[in-house]
Design an enzyme around this catalytic site. Structure first.
Site, PDB file in Angstrom:
ATOM      1  N   ASP A  21      20.472 102.304  42.159  1.00 42.82           N
ATOM      2  CA  ASP A  21      19.467 101.430  42.770  1.00 42.82           C
ATOM      3  C   ASP A  21      18.059 101.827  42.328  1.00 42.82           C
ATOM      4  O   ASP A  21      17.111 101.059  42.511  1.00 42.82           O
ATOM      5  CB  ASP A  21      19.539 101.553  44.305  1.00 42.82           C
ATOM      6  N   LYS A  32      29.203  92.252  43.309  1.00 41.91           N
ATOM      7  CA  LYS A  32      29.049  93.458  42.477  1.00 41.91           C
ATOM      8  C   LYS A  32      30.387  93.849  41.868  1.00 41.91           C
ATOM      9  O   LYS A  32      30.468  94.227  40.695  1.00 41.91           O
ATOM     10  CB  LYS A  32      28.478  94.605  43.326  1.00 41.91           C
ATOM     11  N   GLN A  37      24.767 100.299  50.205  1.00 41.61           N
ATOM     12  CA  GLN A  37      24.373  98.922  50.488  1.00 41.61           C
ATOM     13  C   GLN A  37      23.438  98.867  51.699  1.00 41.61           C
ATOM     14  O   GLN A  37      23.744  99.417  52.750  1.00 41.61           O
ATOM     15  CB  GLN A  37      25.640  98.078  50.743  1.00 41.61           C
TER      16      GLN A  37
END
Ligand code: NAP
Length: 282
Positions: free
Chosen positions: A121, A54, A98
């Protein structure tokens, strides 16, 4: 006849190049650089690898990124404090927590603590609701990546029959809603579906997102159908998708694993980070 392979690299590069160009344009116009904040709890080796990827993607497109780490023993309250702190920082465009989180952490509470307008997300109930209602909002990255691959391949969705295998909140349900929003006629299958093979054979567009390696066999696919393989299962040092390689002999289009949807998930995270910044500053 062999199917056309929709390569994730090509589509992801297109997305990342678009994001990079828009970030450059915004910087030239005097706007702040978009910033992705990643919350990491503990030391899960797979998470560490994903997070490194990322940061690499962020660097490529000119997005700033930062890690915010907590120990494996952190409590839900510690994660909530960190997330709220990030919510209050004007320079933070997007916040990603995460997963997986250690077992003692209340995942739902953490997801709900993220500012919905920074929820890159797309997992916050507000964004899930916006998707359900067809309102603008941040969409989960993997389903957005699937739609982008279909668009790249020029697949018409309106009026087509789409079948999604899997009904998780992060892939199956949102991808089904996105296909519905694009006017496909959508059927969602899951572990209790009776007659799944017959249903999947009716699909013009088949999305396999169940996490069962090579589950979709050639006789479950209508000749010429588009088959999108979301599955990723590590096996014997390799990753396997949910679609049997023999499907490429029947389908019109397929996506590879690796090198397919996974690359799109990463690219759409960058697109979401930029979109979050654009929305907050517009
Ligand atoms: P999940 O939460 O485990 O959900 C799996 C879904 O598949 C469930 O809805 C389950 O049904 C259904 N299912 C399981 N076995 C089935 C069967 N035999 N027949 C029909 N349906 C069945 O998984 P997920 O998070 O959605 O992920 C699915 C796969 O996509 C995994 O391989 C994951 O690693 C991969 N993935 C890839 C990416 C990417 O970027 N490429 C991103 C996310 C996930 P029930 O609801 O009835 O249990």
């Amino acid at each position: 006849m062999s199917a056309v392979v929709i390569r994730g690299r090509e589509v992801a590069d297109q997305v990342l190049d678009e994001v990079a160009a828009r970030v450059r344009g915004r910087l030239e116009a005097g706007w702040r650089r978009p910033h992705l904040a990643v919350v990491l709890v503990g030391h899960n080796p797979a998470s560490e690898t994903y997070v490194r990827g990322k940061h690499r993607d962020a660097e490529r497109v000119g997005v700033a990124s930062s890690d915010h780490r907590l120990p494996e023993t952190a409590r839900t309250a510690d994660v909530l404090t960190l997330v709220r702190e990030l919510n209050s920082k004007p320079e933070v465009s997007g916040i990603l927590v995460q997963q997986p989180l250690p077992a003692q952490i209340d995942l739902a509470a953490v997801v709900e603590a993220v500012d919905p307008n920074r929820d890159v997300d797309g997992f916050h109930p507000v964004n899930a609701g916006r998707l359900l209602l067809g309102q603008p909002g941040l969409r989960p990255c993997t389903p957005s990546g699937v739609l982008r691959m279909l668009d790249f391949a020029g697949i018409e969705l309106a009026g087509r029959r789409a079948v999604v295998i899997g009904r998780s909140n992060i892939v199956g349900k949102p991808v089904a809603l996105m296909l519905l929003q694009r006017h496909a006629t959508v059927t969602v299958c899951h572990s209790q579906t009776v007659g799944l093979e017959e249903i999947s054979r009716q699909a013009d567009v088949l999305v396999a997102a169940l996490g069962r390696p090579q589950f979709v066999k050639p006789d479950m696919v209508r000749p010429g159908a588009v088959v999108i393989d979301v599955g990723v299962t590590p096996m014997e040092g390799k990753v396997r998708g949910d679609v049997d390689p023999g499907v490429a002999e029947v389908a019109g289009w397929v996506t590879p694993v690796p090198g397919g949807v996974g690359l799109m998930t990463r690219a759409m995270l960058m697109a979401n980070t930029l979109a979050a910044e654009e929305t907050r500053t517009s």
